[in-house]
Design a protein around this motif. Structure first.
Motif, PDB file in Angstrom:
ATOM      1  N   LYS A  28       0.809  -1.216   0.000  1.00 46.79           N
ATOM      2  CA  LYS A  28       0.000   0.000   0.000  1.00 46.79           C
ATOM      3  C   LYS A  28       0.848   1.275   0.000  1.00 46.79           C
ATOM      4  O   LYS A  28       0.426   2.301  -0.523  1.00 46.79           O
ATOM      5  CB  LYS A  28      -0.924   0.005   1.230  1.00 46.79           C
ATOM      6  CG  LYS A  28      -2.074  -0.978   1.155  1.00 46.79           C
ATOM      7  CD  LYS A  28      -3.109  -0.553   0.123  1.00 46.79           C
ATOM      8  CE  LYS A  28      -4.349  -1.405   0.196  1.00 46.79           C
ATOM      9  NZ  LYS A  28      -5.397  -0.962  -0.769  1.00 46.79           N
ATOM     10  N   ASP A  54       0.029  -2.318  -4.702  1.00 50.87           N
ATOM     11  CA  ASP A  54      -1.410  -2.482  -4.840  1.00 50.87           C
ATOM     12  C   ASP A  54      -1.909  -1.840  -6.139  1.00 50.87           C
ATOM     13  O   ASP A  54      -1.380  -0.813  -6.580  1.00 50.87           O
ATOM     14  CB  ASP A  54      -2.117  -1.857  -3.639  1.00 50.87           C
ATOM     15  CG  ASP A  54      -3.590  -2.193  -3.609  1.00 50.87           C
ATOM     16  OD1 ASP A  54      -4.398  -1.376  -4.111  1.00 50.87           O
ATOM     17  OD2 ASP A  54      -3.940  -3.270  -3.092  1.00 50.87           O
ATOM     18  N   SER A  55      -2.940  -2.431  -6.732  1.00 53.44           N
ATOM     19  CA  SER A  55      -3.455  -1.943  -8.008  1.00 53.44           C
ATOM     20  C   SER A  55      -4.061  -0.546  -7.904  1.00 53.44           C
ATOM     21  O   SER A  55      -4.232   0.130  -8.914  1.00 53.44           O
ATOM     22  CB  SER A  55      -4.508  -2.916  -8.545  1.00 53.44           C
ATOM     23  OG  SER A  55      -5.573  -3.060  -7.616  1.00 53.44           O
ATOM     24  N   SER A  56      -4.380  -0.101  -6.686  1.00 48.72           N
ATOM     25  CA  SER A  56      -4.953   1.230  -6.515  1.00 48.72           C
ATOM     26  C   SER A  56      -3.915   2.329  -6.678  1.00 48.72           C
ATOM     27  O   SER A  56      -4.263   3.503  -6.810  1.00 48.72           O
ATOM     28  CB  SER A  56      -5.612   1.354  -5.136  1.00 48.72           C
ATOM     29  OG  SER A  56      -4.646   1.227  -4.105  1.00 48.72           O
ATOM     30  N   ASN A  58      -1.137   4.491  -8.589  1.00 52.24           N
ATOM     31  CA  ASN A  58      -0.878   4.898  -9.955  1.00 52.24           C
ATOM     32  C   ASN A  58       0.410   4.263 -10.452  1.00 52.24           C
ATOM     33  O   ASN A  58       1.437   4.323  -9.785  1.00 52.24           O
ATOM     34  CB  ASN A  58      -0.784   6.428 -10.017  1.00 52.24           C
ATOM     35  CG  ASN A  58      -0.718   6.936 -11.443  1.00 52.24           C
ATOM     36  OD1 ASN A  58      -0.880   6.181 -12.379  1.00 52.24           O
ATOM     37  ND2 ASN A  58      -0.494   8.220 -11.582  1.00 52.24           N
ATOM     38  N   ASN A  64       0.362  10.140  -7.186  1.00 52.29           N
ATOM     39  CA  ASN A  64      -1.010  10.242  -7.670  1.00 52.29           C
ATOM     40  C   ASN A  64      -1.817  11.115  -6.719  1.00 52.29           C
ATOM     41  O   ASN A  64      -1.362  11.544  -5.670  1.00 52.29           O
ATOM     42  CB  ASN A  64      -1.638   8.857  -7.852  1.00 52.29           C
ATOM     43  CG  ASN A  64      -1.794   8.099  -6.542  1.00 52.29           C
ATOM     44  OD1 ASN A  64      -1.910   8.691  -5.484  1.00 52.29           O
ATOM     45  ND2 ASN A  64      -1.798   6.783  -6.635  1.00 52.29           N
ATOM     46  N   LYS A  66      -5.010  10.242  -5.620  1.00 52.50           N
ATOM     47  CA  LYS A  66      -6.101   9.481  -5.041  1.00 52.50           C
ATOM     48  C   LYS A  66      -6.055   9.588  -3.524  1.00 52.50           C
ATOM     49  O   LYS A  66      -5.167  10.212  -2.951  1.00 52.50           O
ATOM     50  CB  LYS A  66      -6.020   8.011  -5.471  1.00 52.50           C
ATOM     51  CG  LYS A  66      -6.158   7.810  -6.980  1.00 52.50           C
ATOM     52  CD  LYS A  66      -6.081   6.337  -7.323  1.00 52.50           C
ATOM     53  CE  LYS A  66      -6.210   6.132  -8.831  1.00 52.50           C
ATOM     54  NZ  LYS A  66      -6.124   4.703  -9.203  1.00 52.50           N
ATOM     55  N   ASN A  67      -6.996   8.947  -2.891  1.00 54.89           N
ATOM     56  CA  ASN A  67      -7.056   8.911  -1.428  1.00 54.89           C
ATOM     57  C   ASN A  67      -7.053  10.320  -0.822  1.00 54.89           C
ATOM     58  O   ASN A  67      -6.242  10.652   0.028  1.00 54.89           O
ATOM     59  CB  ASN A  67      -5.879   8.109  -0.856  1.00 54.89           C
ATOM     60  CG  ASN A  67      -5.845   6.692  -1.395  1.00 54.89           C
ATOM     61  OD1 ASN A  67      -6.874   6.061  -1.514  1.00 54.89           O
ATOM     62  ND2 ASN A  67      -4.656   6.215  -1.709  1.00 54.89           N
TER      63      ASN A  67
END
Length: 291
Positions: A28, A54-56, A58, A64, A66-67
């Protein structure tokens, strides 16, 4: 006999749970375990080993969004490794691309049945001790010989406009010269006072790198890694005693005053606190209500 016969609270963590959490964090938050220059991080072909993330995340060395907008890159970007003394012969600083990757890390708590220690650490694992086995890979991006043959010193030793814009010149390389090391650490856990707060502090007793020659090189690398562990890595994972029982304390917030957790040795009933035994880290805590 109940675990709380001699304390108000009892808690423990099992080595299997710790190792599972470590593997989860490595996937992660890979940037905590992988460090490289920007040129290496952006080119998978230059990585010493593939990164299992993890695939989440980038698929890029750029952070990235995200989150909640928090950056989560695959690599932590570092400055190029300087070539010492190069600035005295050239008008700019000369540097090399590199990467360092923690590939695997495992925790083994006494009695130490997860892996075998090297002979230098005098196995088996002694009482009230933990062991860590880690695999670290790294590499330098050394330039090709034909490029070095074409380089000429700047005899005037003046700083050009280009050098002002780019104070560090990174030598080009087609690949990294990678290597991997197996690292073993033996240590223990102490309770220390930080201000008015008790904290659990992991201390390194011994460190060994397997099969590095000559002996002097091995000793110097071990010295540096032990300092890195003791001064940088372990202080980041030291845990305040209060945080270990925070969830329980929130359920007791109706009590008057402030609840303070105390880790107190109570021999002979509790000979070690914290205790490393039965593949677990155990903690016995008393609660003191302060007005």
């Amino acid at each position: 006999m109940a675990f709380t016969d001699n304390s108000d609270l009892y808690g423990s963590v099992n080595e299997a749970g710790v190792n599972r959490v470590v593997r989860h964090i490595m996937r992660k938050r890979p940037s905590l375990f992988n460090y490289a220059t920007a040129a290496v991080a952006s080119n998978r072909a230059l990585w010493c080993v593939p990164v299992d993330f993890d695939s989440s995340i980038n698929d890029s060395f750029f952070a990235n969004k995200k989150n909640g907008g928090r950056p989560n890159p695959i690599f932590t970007i570092e400055d190029p490794l300087p070539v010492l003394g190069a600035r005295t012969s050239y008008s700019v600083q000369v540097g090399l691309n590199f990467c360092v990757q923690l590939v695997k890390a495992e925790l083994d708590l006494h009695p130490g049945r997860l892996f075998e220690l090297p002979p230098e650490l005098e196995p088996p694992l002694k009482e009230q001790r933990f062991a860590i086995r880690a695999s670290v890979c790294g590499g330098l991006g050394c330039p090709e010989k034909d490029f070095l043959d074409a380089v000429r010193p700047d005899q005037t030793n003046t700083t050009s406009l280009a050098a002002q814009r780019n104070p560090v010149v990174v030598l080009p390389s087609r690949k990294l010269n990678c290597f991997c090391l197996d690292l073993f650490v033996v240590g223990h856990v102490e309770v220390v006072l930080s201000g008015s707060e008790q904290r659990l502090l992991a201390k390194v007793d011994a460190l060994e790198i397997v099969d590095v020659k000559p002996e002097g090189l091995e000793s110097n690398i071990e010295c540096y890694l032990e300092l890195l562990l003791q001064l940088v890595i372990l202080p980041r994972v030291n845990t305040a005693a209060k945080e270990l029982v925070l969830d329980l304390l929130t359920t007791l917030n109706n009590l008057p005053g402030t609840i303070v957790p105390l880790i107190m040795p109570k021999p002979p009933a509790i000979p070690h606190n914290p205790a490393i035994e039965d593949d677990q880290l155990k903690l016995f805590v008393d609660l003191q209500v302060m007005p």
